[in-house]
Design an enzyme around this catalytic site. Sequence first.
Site, PDB file in Angstrom:
ATOM      1  N   TYR A 165       0.808  -1.227   0.000  1.00 29.37           N
ATOM      2  CA  TYR A 165       0.000   0.000   0.000  1.00 29.37           C
ATOM      3  C   TYR A 165       0.841   1.276   0.000  1.00 29.37           C
ATOM      4  O   TYR A 165       0.348   2.331  -0.364  1.00 29.37           O
ATOM      5  CB  TYR A 165      -0.934   0.012   1.212  1.00 29.37           C
ATOM      6  CG  TYR A 165      -2.097  -0.936   1.049  1.00 29.37           C
ATOM      7  CD1 TYR A 165      -3.256  -0.520   0.413  1.00 29.37           C
ATOM      8  CD2 TYR A 165      -2.037  -2.256   1.505  1.00 29.37           C
ATOM      9  CE1 TYR A 165      -4.327  -1.385   0.229  1.00 29.37           C
ATOM     10  CE2 TYR A 165      -3.103  -3.130   1.332  1.00 29.37           C
ATOM     11  CZ  TYR A 165      -4.245  -2.682   0.689  1.00 29.37           C
ATOM     12  OH  TYR A 165      -5.296  -3.534   0.501  1.00 29.37           O
ATOM     13  N   THR A 188       6.092  -3.817   8.516  1.00 29.49           N
ATOM     14  CA  THR A 188       6.698  -3.835   9.858  1.00 29.49           C
ATOM     15  C   THR A 188       5.584  -4.055  10.873  1.00 29.49           C
ATOM     16  O   THR A 188       5.190  -3.124  11.575  1.00 29.49           O
ATOM     17  CB  THR A 188       7.419  -2.504  10.168  1.00 29.49           C
ATOM     18  OG1 THR A 188       6.550  -1.412   9.824  1.00 29.49           O
ATOM     19  CG2 THR A 188       8.702  -2.368   9.387  1.00 29.49           C
ATOM     20  N   GLU A 216      -4.846   6.467   3.233  1.00 27.91           N
ATOM     21  CA  GLU A 216      -5.383   5.566   2.218  1.00 27.91           C
ATOM     22  C   GLU A 216      -6.745   6.080   1.769  1.00 27.91           C
ATOM     23  O   GLU A 216      -7.503   6.635   2.550  1.00 27.91           O
ATOM     24  CB  GLU A 216      -5.468   4.139   2.774  1.00 27.91           C
ATOM     25  CG  GLU A 216      -4.076   3.545   2.863  1.00 27.91           C
ATOM     26  CD  GLU A 216      -4.064   2.133   3.411  1.00 27.91           C
ATOM     27  OE1 GLU A 216      -4.945   1.351   3.040  1.00 27.91           O
ATOM     28  OE2 GLU A 216      -3.172   1.833   4.204  1.00 27.91           O
ATOM     29  N   ALA A 255       3.056  12.165  14.518  1.00 33.17           N
ATOM     30  CA  ALA A 255       1.946  12.675  13.701  1.00 33.17           C
ATOM     31  C   ALA A 255       0.756  11.715  13.768  1.00 33.17           C
ATOM     32  O   ALA A 255      -0.387  12.131  13.991  1.00 33.17           O
ATOM     33  CB  ALA A 255       2.398  12.862  12.251  1.00 33.17           C
ATOM     34  N   CYS A 297      -1.407   1.912  10.383  1.00 38.22           N
ATOM     35  CA  CYS A 297      -0.445   2.821  11.018  1.00 38.22           C
ATOM     36  C   CYS A 297      -0.798   3.265  12.428  1.00 38.22           C
ATOM     37  O   CYS A 297       0.056   3.225  13.309  1.00 38.22           O
ATOM     38  CB  CYS A 297      -0.258   4.061  10.159  1.00 38.22           C
ATOM     39  SG  CYS A 297       0.699   3.716   8.688  1.00 38.22           S
TER      40      CYS A 297
END
Length: 461
Positions: A15, A95, A168, A222, A275
């Site tokens: 992605y 990850t 996304e 962030a 994330c």
Amino acid sequence: MSKTIKKICCIGAGYVGGPTMSVIAKQCPHIDVTIVDVNAARINAWNDKNLENLPVYEPGLSEIVEEARNRNLFFSTDIDRAIDEADMIFISVNTPTKNYGKGKGLAADLKYIELCARQIAAVAKNNKIVVEKSTLPVRTAAALKSILDNTGNGVDFHILSNPEFLAEGTAITDLINPDRVLIGGENENAIAALVDIYANWVERSKILTTNLWSSELSKLTANAFLAQRVSSINAISALCEKTGANVDEVAKAIGMDTRIGSKFLKASVGFGGSCFQKDILNLVYIARSYGLTEVADYWDQVIHMNDYQKHRFADHIIQTLYNTVSGKKIAFLGWAFKKDTNDTRESAAIYVADYLLNEQAEITVYDPKVSAERIYADLDDLNSRSSDENRRLVKIVNTPYDACDDAHAIAILTEWDVFKTYDWQKIKEKMKKPAFVFDGRKLLNRKELEDIGFKYYAIGE
């Protein structure tokens, strides 16, 4: 004098790697960009003549791939060759959060990053700039440099951190017109080489350069700040439901305060995606490892709030359906973690489904872009029940009307715009009565649905 980059290799065709490299290839026709991956099926999908079959769904992506593919954008499984030929190598592999050993459930699992570094070190015969693009814990660059310098063939490696800030569903717009591009590094020439690439289409004033640690920590921070806003408004949504306030009205009122702003104040069944949770858990782990317990506890609470929101939503469905969902059909509209993507990582739908399946509910799922294989894999990965049981209790269908036929309730879990256009009168006629809609995204029009005769629940009202 910065080095002129002629060939880029990106390891990882997911992605982040796919869309980012496609845009770089589009904007820099003078640079050859090769995306490599060990997953041959994924590379075949990127090379598929039918652009509908690209493995990543993003509005605007297929047009860019069509323009640049086989001109200066290539997809390959020949990783060694791409590494050997490249001047600059982006590492864009997964990850995930560790599910074993020290730091289990918190720390990032860096085994894929390390394998990449070892492969680069083994293959490289001339100097390379290595760019970490994956979301990584702070100080990964040091580990990368150590592996590269100690196993290399006397080759100079310069490590840069260039975290992605894509959302996304809007990734292409975010790449073509970014708020900022962040590049962290120690070597000025390496930094300048990457700045020059982005400067082909991004104003120089938007390209920030920092030291490595600042760049890595900025990415985690962030995402943590954005996730914190979602959890904050979700905490208030629970209070709104008890007091008769409306969370949309509260969000509008506070969002007009310029110090706060209106973005990421949309109450929902909870945030998902690859994330937010992973980055906050990383931040928690780093803080704990430095003995900063209070800092770790503070950020941990953002995750707790998110989990609470998903359980609260599922509990509300159970309580409303007369305290039992056993044997009852619940229709899920949406499985992706947000609209305009086929990504399901950490999607709220997975956890709401799991909770209801533990209560013996029967779930039927419709999502415009997510495949049945992906949905079953998401449920199997939880290890809550056998793969056979997941397939017995969960059905995946091709139309929303099939999903809702004979259902006791509908749960809206992704904010796909198309859901607003359905014939809700027709849907209600085929449902069990009373017909319930649980809107986890505050997507539909309450008045319209209540006029048709639905019992309608939305978060925070």
